[in-house]
Structures are given as C-alpha cells and as structure tokens.
Design a protein around this motif. Structure first.
Motif, PDB file in Angstrom:
ATOM      1  N   VAL A 196      21.048  70.777 -35.556  1.00  0.00           N
ATOM      2  CA  VAL A 196      19.583  70.701 -36.123  1.00  0.00           C
ATOM      3  C   VAL A 196      19.113  71.700 -37.345  1.00  0.00           C
ATOM      4  CG1 VAL A 196      16.935  71.183 -35.465  1.00  0.00           C
ATOM      5  CG2 VAL A 196      18.457  70.162 -33.812  1.00  0.00           C
ATOM      6  N   ALA A 197      19.877  72.787 -37.408  1.00  0.00           N
ATOM      7  CA  ALA A 197      19.644  73.520 -38.638  1.00  0.00           C
ATOM      8  C   ALA A 197      20.201  72.739 -39.949  1.00  0.00           C
ATOM      9  CB  ALA A 197      20.426  74.810 -38.475  1.00  0.00           C
ATOM     10  N   ILE A 198      21.308  72.267 -39.621  1.00  0.00           N
ATOM     11  CA  ILE A 198      22.295  71.427 -40.769  1.00  0.00           C
ATOM     12  C   ILE A 198      21.242  70.337 -41.392  1.00  0.00           C
ATOM     13  CG2 ILE A 198      24.036  69.893 -41.425  1.00  0.00           C
ATOM     14  CD1 ILE A 198      25.762  71.625 -39.544  1.00  0.00           C
ATOM     15  N   ILE A 199      20.673  69.769 -40.446  1.00  0.00           N
ATOM     16  CA  ILE A 199      19.564  68.430 -40.778  1.00  0.00           C
ATOM     17  C   ILE A 199      18.338  69.016 -41.247  1.00  0.00           C
ATOM     18  CG2 ILE A 199      18.190  66.675 -39.848  1.00  0.00           C
ATOM     19  CD1 ILE A 199      20.265  66.188 -37.661  1.00  0.00           C
ATOM     20  N   ALA A 200      17.922  70.149 -40.963  1.00  0.00           N
ATOM     21  CA  ALA A 200      16.654  70.735 -41.265  1.00  0.00           C
ATOM     22  C   ALA A 200      16.991  71.283 -43.036  1.00  0.00           C
ATOM     23  CB  ALA A 200      16.168  71.685 -40.424  1.00  0.00           C
ATOM     24  N   ASN A 201      18.225  71.769 -43.086  1.00  0.00           N
ATOM     25  CA  ASN A 201      18.552  72.170 -44.360  1.00  0.00           C
ATOM     26  C   ASN A 201      18.493  71.134 -45.339  1.00  0.00           C
ATOM     27  OD1 ASN A 201      19.444  74.469 -46.139  1.00  0.00           O
ATOM     28  ND2 ASN A 201      21.241  73.131 -46.412  1.00  0.00           N
ATOM     29  N   ALA A 202      19.027  70.062 -44.976  1.00  0.00           N
ATOM     30  CA  ALA A 202      19.009  68.706 -45.733  1.00  0.00           C
ATOM     31  C   ALA A 202      17.849  68.259 -46.041  1.00  0.00           C
ATOM     32  CB  ALA A 202      20.064  67.756 -45.337  1.00  0.00           C
ATOM     33  N   LEU A 203      16.783  68.145 -45.059  1.00  0.00           N
ATOM     34  CA  LEU A 203      15.598  67.559 -45.134  1.00  0.00           C
ATOM     35  C   LEU A 203      14.399  68.396 -45.175  1.00  0.00           C
ATOM     36  CD1 LEU A 203      16.420  64.500 -42.575  1.00  0.00           C
ATOM     37  CD2 LEU A 203      16.701  64.583 -45.124  1.00  0.00           C
ATOM     38  N   THR A 204      13.947  68.956 -46.142  1.00  0.00           N
ATOM     39  CA  THR A 204      12.973  70.040 -45.950  1.00  0.00           C
ATOM     40  C   THR A 204      11.738  69.747 -45.340  1.00  0.00           C
ATOM     41  OG1 THR A 204      13.526  70.426 -48.550  1.00  0.00           O
ATOM     42  CG2 THR A 204      11.632  71.424 -47.794  1.00  0.00           C
ATOM     43  N   PHE A 205      11.456  68.329 -45.377  1.00  0.00           N
ATOM     44  CA  PHE A 205       9.909  67.963 -44.570  1.00  0.00           C
ATOM     45  C   PHE A 205      10.321  68.383 -43.083  1.00  0.00           C
ATOM     46  CE2 PHE A 205      12.534  64.080 -44.281  1.00  0.00           C
ATOM     47  CZ  PHE A 205      12.103  63.668 -43.045  1.00  0.00           C
ATOM     48  N   LEU A 206      11.433  68.007 -42.669  1.00  0.00           N
ATOM     49  CA  LEU A 206      11.823  68.291 -40.879  1.00  0.00           C
ATOM     50  C   LEU A 206      11.739  69.753 -40.963  1.00  0.00           C
ATOM     51  CD1 LEU A 206      12.976  67.134 -38.545  1.00  0.00           C
ATOM     52  CD2 LEU A 206      15.161  67.418 -39.304  1.00  0.00           C
ATOM     53  N   ASP A 207      12.384  70.430 -41.858  1.00  0.00           N
ATOM     54  CA  ASP A 207      12.190  72.125 -41.447  1.00  0.00           C
ATOM     55  C   ASP A 207      10.795  72.474 -41.375  1.00  0.00           C
ATOM     56  OD1 ASP A 207      12.800  74.722 -41.436  1.00  0.00           O
ATOM     57  OD2 ASP A 207      12.726  74.836 -43.635  1.00  0.00           O
TER      58      ASP A 207
END
Length: 255
Positions: free
Chosen positions: A80-91
């Motif tokens: 989830v951290a890898i995805i959140a780092n790639a997608l700012t809106f998700l973070d």
C-alpha cells in the motif's frame, strides 16, 4: 563497532536486569509479599521449570499467530505504501484511515473478528496482529520511499528510466532501512496483539489464555511463568528482526 564496545553494550542491560531481579527477590522476601500480589523471581523460575512444556506449546501457538500476522501486515503495509507513493491522491485518502487504524484498541478488534470468523478459528487473532503491524510498516515504508534525493531522481530521468525501473532500482532499495525499522517495531506489536487477542475466547492453547486461566484458578505464580514465556517470545521476535536490520546495515555499508 569493535568487540570491546559490543561486549559493553551487551553487558550493561544484563547487569541492570540482574540487579533489578535481585532487588525484586529481596523486597518480596523482606516484606513477605503474597504471591497473588507479586510472586518472587525464584518462585516464577520454579513454576517456569515445572510448566516448561506447557509454556513452550503455548508460545508456539501464540508465536505462529504473531508470525502470520506480522507477515500479512508487513506485505500489505509495503504494498500500500508503494502505491500511495506513486499516487498522491491515494495517500491523501489513506491518511485518515491509517490514523484511525493506529488508535483502534485491540480489545475492540478481537471480538469483531471473532464474530466474523468464529472464536475457534485462529484467523481473528492473526488479523488483529496484522492490523497492528500494518500501521508502522506503512508509515515507515512511505517515509523511506520519500527520502530519495532529488538529484538521484533527476539522474534516473536523464537515463530515461521508467517509473517501474525507478521504483525497483532507486526508491525501494533506499527504503529498505526504513522497512526493516518498521518490521522491528511491528514484530513486538504482533506478539502483543496476538497475546491480547487470546484473552477474548477461543481454544485455550495460547499464552494469553494460559495466563488468564492460571490467574482465574489462583495459580498466580504459574500465571507469571506464562508471562515470562510471553516476554521471551517477544524478545525472540524483536531479536530476529533487529539482527536482520543489523545485517542489512553492515551489508549496505560493506563491512
């Protein structure tokens, strides 16, 4: 770190612990403290020796749940951290959810999971541990992914590296120390969470149930012996992850 420094680092907590145990023994004997209040270290050691096989069996049950929860929480936290780092809106969307997970008490989660999966199944206890581990793993991994120097990112762009290549060759290797720190924190949380979750029902084969059962039967010294088993189990988990972190640090530094 040389051998002398390492020896001093290891010797200091051993000496302090031995002094604390000696003082504990002295106070209990001097003031004739009843075992139901605080048993003596010698009494706990004797009960531990007498119930060693039961403590080992209970430790294996609790340890397995903690290990499965640790692996689940670690994998999900990193992913989830890898995805959140790639997608700012998700973070930004995950911030309140992660904050909520961080403050949810284990005593509230365990009965909910038991109602969902059944108290007899180990699934609930494993998921309680996984939730506790997820938060530090996610936060530490995300922090590590964002520690890369801008000049390194610019270098990867100058080589026309794809986002996948940048993640694999730059971001993820740079985040490894933070991931291992999160794993070290999560290892202790996994044991504590699995232990507490056992207080709320299910098969009486884990350390948590053994502690409550012994205390309910007024076998307070035996209950403390199981507590000692839980301390040793947590120490093993922490020690393994700390050794893994130390090995990674030495490997990265080339020493």
């Amino acid at each position: 770190m040389n051998a002398g420094s390492t020896a001093r680092t290891l010797l200091a907590p051993v000496v302090l612990g031995a002094a604390a145990i000696a003082l504990w023994q002295l106070l209990v004997v001097a003031f004739q403290v009843e075992p139901f209040l605080v048993p003596s270290p010698s009494g706990i050691a004797g009960a531990f020796a007498d119930t060693a096989s039961g403590i080992m069996e209970a430790s294996l049950a609790t340890g397995l749940n903690a290990l499965i929860g640790l692996l689940i929480g670690a994998v999900l936290g990193i992913f989830v951290a890898i995805i959140a780092n790639a997608l700012t809106f998700l973070d930004r969307m995950l911030v309140p959810l992660v904050a909520a997970l961080a403050v949810i008490p284990i005593v509230a989660l365990a009965p909910i999971f038991y109602a969902m999966f059944g108290a007899a199944a180990e699934t609930g206890r494993q998921l309680v541990a996984a939730v506790a581990v997820f938060v530090p793993m996610y936060l530490n991994t995300l922090h590590g992914l964002r520690q890369v120097e801008p000049v390194h990112r610019d270098l990867m762009r100058s080589y026309a590296a794809t986002k996948e290549q940048t993640n694999r060759m730059l971001l993820i290797p740079g985040a490894i120390p933070y991931v291992l720190t999160g794993l070290k924190i999560g290892s202790s949380l996994a044991v504590i969470s699995a232990l507490i979750a056992e207080y709320f029902g299910g098969p009486a084969k884990g350390l948590g149930r053994a502690i409550t059962s012994s205390a309910a039967a007024s076998n307070y010294t035996v209950a403390w012996a199981y507590v000692l088993g839980a301390v040793l189990l947590g120490t093993v988990f922490y020690g393994v992850t700390a050794a893994l972190e130390s090995f990674s640090h030495r490997h990265r530094s080339g020493t």
